[in-house]
Design a protein around this motif. Structure first.
Motif, PDB file in Angstrom:
ATOM      1  N   THR A   4      -4.863   1.041 -12.910  1.00  0.00           N
ATOM      2  CA  THR A   4      -4.324  -0.121 -12.208  1.00  0.00           C
ATOM      3  C   THR A   4      -5.447  -0.893 -11.536  1.00  0.00           C
ATOM      4  O   THR A   4      -6.347  -0.305 -10.939  1.00  0.00           O
ATOM      5  N   HIS A  25      -6.270   1.044  -0.263  1.00  0.00           N
ATOM      6  CA  HIS A  25      -6.623   2.383  -0.732  1.00  0.00           C
ATOM      7  C   HIS A  25      -5.841   3.478  -0.009  1.00  0.00           C
ATOM      8  O   HIS A  25      -5.585   4.541  -0.582  1.00  0.00           O
ATOM      9  N   THR A  28      -2.635   3.348  -2.178  1.00  0.00           N
ATOM     10  CA  THR A  28      -2.670   3.593  -3.623  1.00  0.00           C
ATOM     11  C   THR A  28      -3.713   4.596  -4.071  1.00  0.00           C
ATOM     12  O   THR A  28      -3.818   4.879  -5.264  1.00  0.00           O
ATOM     13  N   THR A  31      -6.810   3.567  -6.895  1.00  0.00           N
ATOM     14  CA  THR A  31      -6.629   2.290  -7.594  1.00  0.00           C
ATOM     15  C   THR A  31      -7.843   1.379  -7.399  1.00  0.00           C
ATOM     16  O   THR A  31      -8.382   1.266  -6.302  1.00  0.00           O
ATOM     17  N   LEU A 102       2.921  -1.662  -2.253  1.00  0.00           N
ATOM     18  CA  LEU A 102       2.335  -1.491  -3.584  1.00  0.00           C
ATOM     19  C   LEU A 102       2.966  -0.354  -4.381  1.00  0.00           C
ATOM     20  O   LEU A 102       3.256  -0.529  -5.578  1.00  0.00           O
ATOM     21  N   PRO A 103       3.206   0.829  -3.796  1.00  0.00           N
ATOM     22  CA  PRO A 103       3.836   1.890  -4.598  1.00  0.00           C
ATOM     23  C   PRO A 103       5.182   1.476  -5.187  1.00  0.00           C
ATOM     24  O   PRO A 103       5.491   1.805  -6.335  1.00  0.00           O
ATOM     25  N   LEU A 106       4.572  -0.948  -8.140  1.00  0.00           N
ATOM     26  CA  LEU A 106       4.059  -0.246  -9.317  1.00  0.00           C
ATOM     27  C   LEU A 106       5.128   0.651  -9.930  1.00  0.00           C
ATOM     28  O   LEU A 106       5.222   0.767 -11.163  1.00  0.00           O
TER      29      LEU A 106
END
Length: 400
Positions: A4, A25, A28, A31, A102-103, A106
């Motif tokens: 990603t 960070h 994720t 990533t 973000l999680p 995704l």
């Protein structure tokens, strides 16, 4: 292993960059992040290089000049696709997009090709925004949905995740939009290509440092492009010309009636001339409406059997008038609303709108049904690549 890349454009974000990278960070893990800096005069690019030198997850792409958000994302997406990342994310550097979402974005790609961080679905919101900004964002999304036929609630938001194969098909390198219109055009292309799109609720917050890049130029560009793309759609073009023809018919009716009453059918010359004048003016208005719709609104799908078309046009027009009468009847007799205001609203507002809708639908699907351009367009556009529609004056491929 799924790779990603998070693409973060920057221009004068030196105060926000370290914090946003730390939060990304934390959310994720391993990533990768690509910072696309447009030669920021405040030293953002140099700071990005410094951070990248000590963290292999951080990459920097320097651009020689500032040419808008769209250009930055096109460059960032091209960089990521060339390095075979499986998923690419776009987000702002100013902290308005919370990396904690973000999680969820995704994860949504497990069932979709595009995941849109949405402020305007259940669970989403924008914090600290004054009313005029909420209205601008919601209004812009609503206008784009109407003009372009897309269904997503948050059309202008810039917190999104894409599968790489979907992004390649959308092909952002051929988009010319910047600002809001870039986000709209990306979503439109994705929808037209048949990609699965999921909206994920997010909380949008105001930036902590620096100044917003929003400007009247960006808003104007978005409005102009969406309008131009919408007018290129057969359905929108037909609706607007249908309204124009209706206005011409109304003018013919009113002007003819009054001219007749002022001349050969005046009260002095013909005491009962009002009724005759109205019959003539309405007849001419109907003819004007038929000709206008036949040779303008539905010119590409008019029928060869002119006589049958004219009869069907009269029947469809009568259906529209009946819809207005039914609306008035329900209001006046069933609901018991007897005031002049209620009668005018039911007959001349609601009834007129309903009658116009009935007429437009019956004209389009029945009266002028020789060779519908919208259906021809569906057939041809499905065989063409979306890239064939690239360019400032041409919209993406239109489906529907």
């Amino acid at each position: 292993m799924i790779r990603t890349l998070i693409v973060i454009p920057t221009y004068n974000e030196v105060g926000n960059l370290p914090g946003i990278l730390h939060r990304v960070h934390n959310a994720t893990g391993e990533t990768d992040v690509l910072i696309v800096d447009d030669s920021s005069p405040d030293g953002t690019g140099a700071l990005a290089d410094q951070l990248a030198s000590v963290d292999p997850r951080i990459h920097v792409l320097h651009r020689a000049q500032k040419d808008g958000l769209g250009g930055a994302y096109r460059a960032g997406f091209a960089w990521g696709l060339a390095r075979d990342y499986d998923r690419l994310v776009e987000m702002d550097a100013d902290g308005s997009h919370d990396p904690a979402h973000l999680p969820a974005l995704l994860e949504a790609l497990d069932d979709a090709d595009v995941a849109v961080g949405s402020r305007w679905i259940d669970g989403g919101r924008a914090e600290g925004w004054p009313l005029h900004r909420r209205l601008l964002s919601r209004g812009g999304s609503a206008y784009a949905r109407l003009m372009l036929g897309i269904t997503q609630r948050d059309v202008t938001g810039g917190f999104r995740a894409y599968r790489a194969d979907a992004l390649r098909e959308i092909d952002p390198t051929h988009l010319v939009s910047q600002g809001y219109s870039f986000q709209i055009e990306m979503l439109w292309r994705a929808a037209n290509a048949g990609h699965r799109i999921i909206e994920v609720p997010i909380t949008f917050v105001e930036r902590l440092h620096g100044t917003s890049k929003m400007s009247s130029t960006i808003v104007t560009e978005a409005l102009a492009r969406v309008t131009r793309w919408g007018l290129a759609r057969p359905l929108i073009r037909q609706i607007l010309t249908f309204i124009g023809v209706g206005a011409i018919g109304l003018a013919v009716d009113v002007i003819t009636f009054n001219l007749l009453r002022a001349t050969i059918l005046s009260p002095e010359a013909v005491p009962g001339g009002a009724l005759a004048a109205k019959v003539i003016s309405v007849t001419l208005a109907i003819v004007a409406n038929w000709l206008g719709n036949r040779y303008w609104t539905f010119a590409e799908q008019r029928r060869s059997d002119v006589g049958r078309e004219a009869v069907d046009f009269l029947l469809a027009s009568a259906l529209g008038g009946l819809a207005s009468l039914v609306t008035l009847g329900v209001s006046h007799y069933a609901l018991g609303l007897h005031t002049a205001i209620a009668d005018n609203i039911s007959a001349n507002v609601i009834g007129l709108a309903l009658g116009s809708a009935v007429r437009f639908i019956t004209y389009r699907e029945w009266v002028f049904a020789g060779s519908p351009p919208a259906r021809r367009h569906l057939t041809t556009s499905s065989a063409n690549s979306p890239n064939e529609h690239a360019g400032a004056s041409q919209p993406p491929a239109i489906r529907g």
